[in-house]
Design an enzyme around this catalytic site. Structure first.
Site, short mmCIF file in Angstrom:
data_model
loop_
_atom_site.label_atom_id
_atom_site.label_comp_id
_atom_site.label_asym_id
_atom_site.label_seq_id
_atom_site.Cartn_x
_atom_site.Cartn_y
_atom_site.Cartn_z
N HIS A 209 0.55 -77.51 -32.41
CA HIS A 209 0.14 -76.41 -33.70
C HIS A 209 -0.07 -75.02 -32.51
CE1 HIS A 209 -4.06 -74.97 -35.97
NE2 HIS A 209 -2.40 -74.96 -36.61
N HIS B 139 -0.83 -65.16 -33.54
CA HIS B 139 -1.94 -65.59 -33.68
C HIS B 139 -3.70 -64.78 -33.64
CE1 HIS B 139 -4.35 -69.48 -34.11
NE2 HIS B 139 -4.26 -69.21 -35.50
#
Length: 298
Positions: free
Chosen positions: A47, A122
């Site tokens: 992930h 991110h």
């Protein structure tokens, strides 16, 4: 900007190594599983796969709210953001060597930068996408029977020119290794080997669509913190607050799964090296062999 080399030694010493022997697990699968659709096999993934390094000195990414961007003018805020943005410790190469075959990728241009360069993102910016693709390609060159899924699923601050740039980068990096077959039910390891393909485009579907059309499917064995949790544990970060204490439960869930037409396919996790995640997912494929054995006896 690439990750600084000086901190690499310390990061390696703090890391728990992933199990050896997973670098060629696809090529080592029993002959019976080589003709199974890849959509029916159990495949380990990560992930936010690229988040092993994010740049505290870069601007806050366009994936963040305006309020966060304002707060990030305070240097401490970026340090806290990093603690909650990093969901992996291992580089692409290390993940691949440990058995990971699916990468969850989020990308963005860098506001104010001239040109079409694309970065992983991110919260904060990571390495250039091109650098990551080249690292993956090097592994594929060295392990010709391994197949990798690249799932580009979030795009930020990108216009048509950025998308064309990204597509050309992918084609330049992998060339004939890219698989262009649309009928996913026909894609097996044997097929990929015969065509000398090693890269698959990932199509996101629901479980219902998966059972109907035989498409790939991702199950996320991850922990997404609520705002309240982040506020209570600002300094500790994701790994120390949620991941360590919940990993055994996640691993037990994985062990209870079964691959196949109606079962799991790709399973992703945070910090994939902290437990035997990849090996546990790969081992689920033994259940398909047991199933074959039972049906041949009846």
């Amino acid at each position: 900007m690439s990750p600084p080399g000086g901190k690499e030694g310390g990061r390696r010493r703090r890391r728990v190594a992933m199990a050896d022997g997973n670098a060629d697990w696809m090529g080592s699968l029993p002959a019976a599983l080589r003709s199974y659709p890849l959509s029916n096999l159990a495949i380990p993934g990560s992930h936010d796969s690229f988040s092993y390094w994010v740049d505290e000195k870069s601007p806050v990414g366009p994936d963040q709210a305006t309020a966060i961007k304002r707060l990030a003018k305070i240097s401490l805020v970026k340090k806290i953001m990093k603690k909650w943005s990093v969901t992996q410790n291992l580089t692409f190469k290390e993940q691949l060597e440990g058995g990971i075959r699916y990468f969850d990728l989020r990308v963005s241009s860098k506001p104010g930068e001239i040109g079409q360069e694309i970065y992983f993102i991110h919260g904060l910016f990571g390495i250039k996408v091109w650098d990551g693709l080249m690292e993956i390609n090097t592994f594929l060159e060295q392990h010709p029977k391994e197949v990798v899924f690249l799932d580009f699923n979030h795009f930020y601050a990108m216009d048509d020119s950025h998308h064309f740039f990204l597509i050309n980068r992918i084609r330049s990096a992998f060339g004939s290794k890219l698989c262009s077959v649309e009928c996913v039910e026909y894609v097996t390891l044997q097929y990929m080997w015969e065509k000398e393909h090693q890269l698959l485009q990932f199509l996101e579907t629901t479980l219902e669509e998966r059972s109907r059309y035989g498409t790939f499917h991702v199950s996320q064995a991850i922990l997404t913190p609520r705002v309240k949790t982040i506020a209570r544990h600002l300094i500790r970060g994701l790994k120390n607050t949620l991941v360590h204490r919940n990993l055994p439960m996640i691993l037990n869930w994985v062990k209870a799964q079964k691959p196949g037409v109606m079962g799991v396919n790709i399973i992703t996790s945070d910090f994939v090296e902290l437990v035997d995640f990849a090996a546990t997912v790969i081992a689920l494929n033994d259940l398909l062999l047991e199933e074959d054995g039972s049906s041949s006896k009846s």
